[in-house]
Design an enzyme around this catalytic site. Structure first.
Site, mmCIF file in Angstrom:
data_model
loop_
_atom_site.group_PDB
_atom_site.id
_atom_site.type_symbol
_atom_site.label_atom_id
_atom_site.label_comp_id
_atom_site.label_asym_id
_atom_site.label_seq_id
_atom_site.Cartn_x
_atom_site.Cartn_y
_atom_site.Cartn_z
ATOM 1 N N ASP A 10 0.851 -1.196 0.000
ATOM 2 C CA ASP A 10 0.000 0.000 0.000
ATOM 3 C C ASP A 10 0.892 1.254 0.000
ATOM 4 O OD1 ASP A 10 -2.368 1.494 0.243
ATOM 5 O OD2 ASP A 10 -2.262 1.474 2.436
ATOM 6 N N ASP A 32 2.912 4.689 -5.479
ATOM 7 C CA ASP A 32 2.260 5.983 -5.270
ATOM 8 C C ASP A 32 3.186 7.094 -5.749
ATOM 9 O OD1 ASP A 32 1.093 8.297 -4.458
ATOM 10 O OD2 ASP A 32 0.856 7.737 -2.358
ATOM 11 N N GLU A 44 -1.417 5.832 -8.764
ATOM 12 C CA GLU A 44 -2.270 6.866 -8.168
ATOM 13 C C GLU A 44 -2.148 8.199 -8.901
ATOM 14 O OE1 GLU A 44 -2.456 7.224 -3.914
ATOM 15 O OE2 GLU A 44 -2.733 9.383 -4.001
ATOM 16 N N HIS A 60 -9.386 5.104 -1.793
ATOM 17 C CA HIS A 60 -8.614 5.104 -0.547
ATOM 18 C C HIS A 60 -9.446 5.787 0.537
ATOM 19 C CE1 HIS A 60 -4.424 3.863 -1.742
ATOM 20 N NE2 HIS A 60 -5.096 3.793 -2.876
ATOM 21 N N GLY A 61 -8.988 5.674 1.772
ATOM 22 C CA GLY A 61 -9.679 6.358 2.864
ATOM 23 C C GLY A 61 -11.077 5.810 3.088
ATOM 24 N N VAL A 121 -9.279 0.041 3.519
ATOM 25 C CA VAL A 121 -9.721 0.283 4.895
ATOM 26 C C VAL A 121 -8.577 -0.010 5.861
ATOM 27 C CG1 VAL A 121 -11.358 -0.379 6.691
ATOM 28 C CG2 VAL A 121 -12.087 -0.404 4.298
HETATM 29 P P1 13P Z 1 -8.303 4.687 6.081
HETATM 30 O O1 13P Z 1 -7.234 4.547 7.107
HETATM 31 O O2 13P Z 1 -8.935 6.026 6.090
HETATM 32 O O3 13P Z 1 -9.297 3.588 6.143
HETATM 33 O O4 13P Z 1 -7.590 4.597 4.652
HETATM 34 C C1 13P Z 1 -6.888 3.433 4.308
HETATM 35 C C2 13P Z 1 -6.192 3.582 3.012
HETATM 36 O O5 13P Z 1 -6.647 4.269 2.123
HETATM 37 C C3 13P Z 1 -4.944 2.849 2.822
HETATM 38 O O6 13P Z 1 -4.327 3.149 1.628
#
Ligand code: 13P
Length: 290
Positions: free
Chosen positions: A84, A105, A136, A208-209, A231
């Site tokens: 990641d 990234d 990305e 993401h996020g 997540v």
């Molecule tokens: P969160 O921590 O907000 O769930 O995001 C995880 C993420 O996007 C990892 O790349």
């Protein structure tokens, strides 16, 4: 055996459902996420950030934990091990260690041209090894591993340029941020997502996020072409709350309550429950080897 993430994400894109990509932080995390995937018969992307790999002792440690658990837990659903937010060097280290999927990234590079150049090179190398690649465009806001992104909105034309390099799935900023969303968050920009999807066709897109986005927005994003939802924070929050409860209830003072296997159990169970809920929400339950 670990697989790359290409086929499972193409199936999700075609089938209009989402696949959770859950960050792992340690042995308990990996066990919990794998347990949830097996119980729900959902394909799974276990992902690890550079910081979490360093914490665990290196990419080869993470690979050995996840790969061995898949075998020893008799996991029957497909599992990909994904890097990641890797920088250029981390992508090589993760590939060497056995990761089956990487995210380069390049959104923090000095120019878009550098992002293009590195992505192109990494796609060539990774694909020869059967490894899938996420790229990305447009930084994701919030703070992760000490890096604070500005939450740029991706330019659909730049998405098309990166998609044409042969990446297997693409992360694009559409107002999403890492960590908990602030009260004044404006929500996902679905018009931008729609424009990106028009440019990139059937390429699976990544959100993401994934923590704290209202369920209706997540579902709408999936219907507009999001196939992978990342997540991390969400599982950290449930782990932390369950562990706190253990101490508040003074369970540590009961017989051998200080044993780490007892201390970490409620948090681990909370991760299993929450991961299963998210799999339901994303629509990946029962999709196994589709
Ligand atoms: P969160 O921590 O907000 O769930 O995001 C995880 C993420 O996007 C990892 O790349």
């Amino acid at each position: 055996m670990l697989v790359n993430a290409t086929h499972m994400l193409q199936s999700a894109e075609k089938g209009h459902y989402g696949l959770g990509a859950f960050n792992t932080n340690n042995l308990e995390w990996a066990q919990a996420i794998l347990t949830a995937a097996e119980e729900e018969q959902s394909p799974l992307i276990v992902q690890c950030s550079m910081g979490a790999a360093k914490y665990q002792g290196g990419y080869n440690v993470v690979y050995n934990i996840v790969n061995t658990l898949v075998k020893n837990m008799n996991i029957t659903v497909p599992v990909a091990l994904h890097l990641d937010h890797g920088n250029y060097e981390a992508c090589f280290e993760a590939m060497d260690a056995g990761f089956t999927s990487i995210m380069y990234d390049g959104s923090h590079e000095k120019s878009f041209d550098i992002n293009v150049e590195h992505t192109k090179e990494l796609v060539g190398i990774a694909h020869k090894k059967g490894i899938s690649v996420e790229a990305e465009v447009g930084g994701i806001g919030g703070t992760e591993d000490g890096v604070t992104g500005m939450g740029e909105i991706a330019d659909p034309k730049e998405c098309k340029t990166i998609a044409d390099l042969g990446v297997d799935f693409l992360a694009c900023g559409i107002g999403n941020i890492h960590g908990l969303y602030p009260k004044n968050w404006k929500g996902l920009q679905f018009d931008v997502l729609g424009n990106i999807k028009k440019e990139v066709g059937d390429l699976p897109l990544v959100l993401h996020g994934g923590t704290g986005i209202p369920v209706d927005q997540v579902k709408r994003a999936i219907s507009l072409g999001i196939s992978k939802i990342n997540v991390n924070t969400d599982l950290q929050v449930v782990f932390s709350a369950a562990t706190k409860k253990y101490y508040e209830e003074k369970k540590d003072e009961l017989e051998k309550g200080y044993d780490p296997r007892k201390v970490l159990k409620p948090g681990k169970e909370a991760i299993v429950v929450r991961t299963k809920e998210l799999m339901e929400e994303f629509g990946s339950v029962g999709k196994g080897w589709e």
